[in-house]
Design a protein around this motif. Structure first.
Motif, PDB file in Angstrom:
ATOM      1  N   ALA A 138       0.831  -1.205   0.000  1.00 55.88           N
ATOM      2  CA  ALA A 138       0.000   0.000   0.000  1.00 55.88           C
ATOM      3  C   ALA A 138       0.866   1.257   0.000  1.00 55.88           C
ATOM      4  N   GLN A 193      -4.989   4.028   6.769  1.00 58.28           N
ATOM      5  CA  GLN A 193      -5.633   3.751   8.060  1.00 58.28           C
ATOM      6  C   GLN A 193      -6.654   2.625   7.918  1.00 58.28           C
ATOM      7  N   LYS A 194      -6.154   1.434   7.701  1.00 59.90           N
ATOM      8  CA  LYS A 194      -6.999   0.245   7.609  1.00 59.90           C
ATOM      9  C   LYS A 194      -6.440  -0.808   8.560  1.00 59.90           C
ATOM     10  N   VAL A 195      -7.344  -1.554   9.189  1.00 59.73           N
ATOM     11  CA  VAL A 195      -6.936  -2.515  10.205  1.00 59.73           C
ATOM     12  C   VAL A 195      -5.972  -3.545   9.648  1.00 59.73           C
ATOM     13  N   GLU A 196      -6.280  -4.087   8.433  1.00 61.15           N
ATOM     14  CA  GLU A 196      -5.430  -5.138   7.870  1.00 61.15           C
ATOM     15  C   GLU A 196      -4.035  -4.625   7.513  1.00 61.15           C
ATOM     16  N   LEU A 197      -3.946  -3.305   7.267  1.00 61.57           N
ATOM     17  CA  LEU A 197      -2.638  -2.716   6.965  1.00 61.57           C
ATOM     18  C   LEU A 197      -1.868  -2.419   8.244  1.00 61.57           C
ATOM     19  N   ALA A 228     -12.315   2.662  13.886  1.00 58.81           N
ATOM     20  CA  ALA A 228     -11.364   3.550  13.219  1.00 58.81           C
ATOM     21  C   ALA A 228      -9.999   3.383  13.866  1.00 58.81           C
ATOM     22  N   ILE A 229      -8.969   3.545  13.060  1.00 58.39           N
ATOM     23  CA  ILE A 229      -7.607   3.429  13.565  1.00 58.39           C
ATOM     24  C   ILE A 229      -7.303   4.615  14.472  1.00 58.39           C
ATOM     25  N   TYR A 231      -4.171   9.199   4.647  1.00 61.55           N
ATOM     26  CA  TYR A 231      -5.143   8.531   5.510  1.00 61.55           C
ATOM     27  C   TYR A 231      -5.646   7.226   4.898  1.00 61.55           C
ATOM     28  N   SER A 232      -5.354   7.004   3.623  1.00 58.59           N
ATOM     29  CA  SER A 232      -5.760   5.751   2.974  1.00 58.59           C
ATOM     30  C   SER A 232      -5.085   4.544   3.605  1.00 58.59           C
ATOM     31  N   LYS A 266     -10.316  -5.519  16.107  1.00 52.14           N
ATOM     32  CA  LYS A 266     -11.568  -5.073  15.508  1.00 52.14           C
ATOM     33  C   LYS A 266     -11.937  -3.711  16.096  1.00 52.14           C
TER      34      LYS A 266
END
Length: 719
Positions: free
Chosen positions: A178, A250-254, A267-268, A247-248, A264
């Motif tokens: 990413a 800011q995902k849990v899997e990343l 939001a990060i 901000y792209s 779970k």
């Protein structure tokens, strides 16, 4: 054969798994790309040689990828407590570089600070700290410190946990990809001159303070930048347009460190994003910058190789003058003009040296010598190499021809690579008693008769049609150019009784050793009279015969089809076709009426539709040469040096090289001019090769002349 691999390659090439598997099996069985493309169209669905070459290379890549994946998995299975996510990442990896990136942290014998922290028993603390946040650090320490393998202070625990989190976060391949996509999309390639290198790096002046969007920079500019870096003149870096991470990400899997449980949360948190910023500054930024620079270099090399391949293909497939008695002159002043006369089959008739130019000025003696050669050997073409003294030599020869009223034409041709051939092992074996300069003249003459047959004797890298070729990996370039030569040789076909061992070695299914064995048997027999005799060559078995036979031609042999590209495996079919129209095979060849009738017949073809169509086309014009008609440039007789040029004049020239930024043109002044891509046509041109190709004769207008820098700016004149 891996079904996963077959499914993958079938999807990439939009073919069925059955077809994909059959093509791979052909390769496994030893079939070559030219053979499959020409004689197994029923299997491939008429796939072109170019696509088949891509298919073969992709298949080889995927095979190597799976071997490496298996080897890495075997090694990692021996490492205790390795996170299962690492194995999952390895299974998901789509490229060799991605695979090596995942494996890299585990192949080093040197322990990282994170490894030491894990040995101290801080992994559970790091996981809980990541999950609960820094506000719970004191409480976590009080609860978990008794489980540590040795006493560790609170401050040391925080530092150790931080090392674990940053390292494991930096190993998340989803995050790495990413970040790479973001930096590739929004990043700038920045070039700066190194301190104290301005003077020595003058040729890189345009890049002393330079930046361009990563995704827009063309291959030729990349290669120039990387050359500057290699010569320690430039420093290259990849810099984002904004210093803030997007901000792209800011995902849990990343934002989950490898081996940590997936949290779970809606939001990060800012705290977790802060960890990413630390990881970015400490490890990710430099790693991803290096990855992108490596990707750009590979992209640039691919671009350079594509240009070289295309130019080489055009040069090899240039129109042959044909079987003409030829006098070649390798021009020079002080050392004289070396000449060599050859017959229609390229055999040497005579050779020598003349001195028509200063400082010797033996013009009368040179005139007598050349007149005698032209008349005695009934020379049809006099060809002059385009090196030093070429225009003076051309004028001299043309004057001799005019004075003697001879039916001979004179033309200037490229001599690039002739000197390489003249000193090569092949040339020495062919002409052991001749001076190296005479061998060069012979090469120039033969190249004029048949560019393909002669140029295969020269290392393609020495021919001079590349773009930054010395900045490309040698092995990669060599294989790519070898593929081009192989495709060209097999597209044209080879006269079995005239071809050199060098030319034969590129025929599908043959090697250098087999080619030499063919020549040895030919010398013993005098000449081959049928394709079947190829089976008598030492080392040629059924498979080699199958691969090479259709590309070898025998003129005036016992079997008429031996002079065509019809494969011996189809001779029975051709005889059936001839019988169906009441003719023998010899009478069917070239009989347009009978062939048209066969073309409309439904009695043949069926499962062999491609083969049947190819046979009819071949019988209509047996042994047809796919190369264009011969043409040559008429240089302006009043122009011989760059000082004779002026803006606005129109000249005729020949394309010598095509690059991504334009085309170089020989206009007869010992210095090629450049038609920039913007001057190739009266419209936008994306790729210069869409407009011109190597060997093409063009008209150009001189735009600007810089004698000091030896630069000539041209514009292509189109009617």
């Amino acid at each position: 054969m891996s079904q996963t691999l077959i499914k993958k390659i079938a999807g990439e090439f939009s073919i069925s798994k059955d077809v994909a598997q059959k093509i791979i099996q052909l390769f496994i069985d030893g079939a070559t790309v030219p053979f499959i493309a020409r004689y197994r169209k029923e299997t491939t669905g008429g796939m072109s040689g170019e696509v088949l070459r891509e298919y073969y290379n992709r298949w080889q890549y995927l095979v190597d990828l799976e071997k490496r994946r298996g080897a890495i998995l075997s090694i990692l299975k021996g490492i205790p407590e390795l996170p299962k996510e690492v194995f999952q990442s390895i299974q998901r990896a789509q490229t060799k570089s991605e695979l090596e990136d995942i494996y890299a942290p585990y192949k080093s014998i040197r322990q990282s600070k994170a490894d030491l922290a894990i040995e101290q028993g801080l992994m559970e603390f790091a996981i809980q700290l990541w999950s609960r946040g820094n506000g719970q650090a004191k409480a976590l320490y009080q609860t978990l410190s008794p489980r540590f393998k040795k006493p560790v202070s609170f401050a040391e625990t925080i530092v150790g946990a931080q090392e674990i989190i940053i390292e494991r976060l930096s190993q998340n391949t989803l995050l790495i990809n990413a970040c790479k996509q973001w930096l590739f999309k929004d990043g700038q390639l920045v070039s700066r001159v190194l301190r104290g290198k301005k003077e020595s790096g003058e040729k890189f002046r345009d890049y002393f303070d330079y930046q361009e969007a990563v995704q827009k920079i063309p291959s030729h500019r990349l290669l120039a930048l990387f050359r500057g870096k290699k010569e320690s003149i430039l420093k290259l870096s990849i810099e984002p347009l904004s210093s803030a991470l997007p901000y792209s990400l800011q995902k849990v899997e990343l934002l989950t460190p490898i081996g940590f449980p997936l949290i779970k949360e809606g939001a990060i948190s800012k705290e977790k994003f802060a960890w990413l910023e630390k990881a970015w500054l400490q490890t990710l930024q430099s790693k991803i910058e290096n990855d992108i620079l490596s990707d750009l270099k590979n992209k640039a090399e691919r671009g350079a190789i594509d240009v070289f391949q295309a130019n080489l293909r055009d040069l090899l497939m240039a129109a042959p003058a044909g079987s003409k008695r030829t006098l070649a002159l390798d021009p020079g002043f002080r050392n004289g003009v070396k000449w060599a006369a050859i017959d229609e089959q390229g055999r040497l008739l005579d050779s020598g040296v003349i001195f028509p130019h200063p400082p010797q000025n033996q013009e009368r003696r040179a005139r007598e010598s050349i007149t005698q050669v032209l008349q005695h050997f009934e020379i049809e073409w006099a060809v002059v190499g385009n090196g030093t003294a070429s225009r003076e030599t051309e004028a001299f020869v043309k004057q001799v021809i005019a004075e003697q009223e001879l039916s001979c034409q004179c033309v200037v041709v490229s001599e690039a690579g002739a000197s390489v051939y003249s000193a090569s092992k092949v040339a020495i074996e062919e002409f052991p008693d001749l001076d190296v300069t005479i061998r060069g003249a012979i090469s120039i003459a033969r190249r004029f008769q048949d560019p393909l047959a002669e140029l295969v004797k020269i290392d393609p890298q020495a021919i001079g049609v590349g773009q930054y070729q010395h900045d490309v990996k040698a092995n990669r370039l060599k294989q790519a150019l070898s593929d081009v030569v192989e495709d060209c040789v097999n597209a044209v076909g080879v006269d079995l009784n005239l071809a050199s061992a060098s030319l034969l070695s590129y025929v599908a299914g043959l090697t250098e050793r087999l080619a030499q064995n063919i020549v040895a048997l030919r010398d013993q027999l005098g000449e081959f009279t049928s394709r079947d005799q190829i089976k008598k060559v030492k080392g040629i078995g059924d498979k080699a015969f199958e691969q090479c036979a259709g590309f070898l031609r025998i003129r005036n042999g016992h079997e008429p089809l031996d002079a065509s590209s019809v494969h011996p495996e189809s001779y029975t079919l051709v005889k059936q076709m001839a019988n169906s129209v009441g003719m023998d095979v010899a009478s069917l060849i070239g009989n347009q009426t009978a062939l048209a009738k066969l073309g409309q017949s439904s009695s043949f073809g069926g499962s062999l539709a491609y083969t049947y169509t190819d046979i009819i086309n071949e019988l209509a014009k047996p042994g047809r040469d796919p190369r264009p008609e011969f043409q040559y440039a008429q240089f302006d007789a009043t122009i011989s040096s760059i000082s004779d040029l002026y803006s606005g004049m129109t000249l005729e020239g020949v394309i010598t090289n095509v690059a991504a930024f334009g085309a170089f043109v020989d206009i007869g002044v010992h210095q090629d001019g450049l038609v920039h891509i913007s001057q190739l046509a009266n419209r936008f041109v994306k790729d210069p090769r869409d407009e011109v190709k190597v060997g093409e004769v063009v008209k150009v207008e001189v735009l600007e002349v810089d004698e000091k820098r030896k630069r000539i700016a041209l514009k292509r004149v189109t009617s």
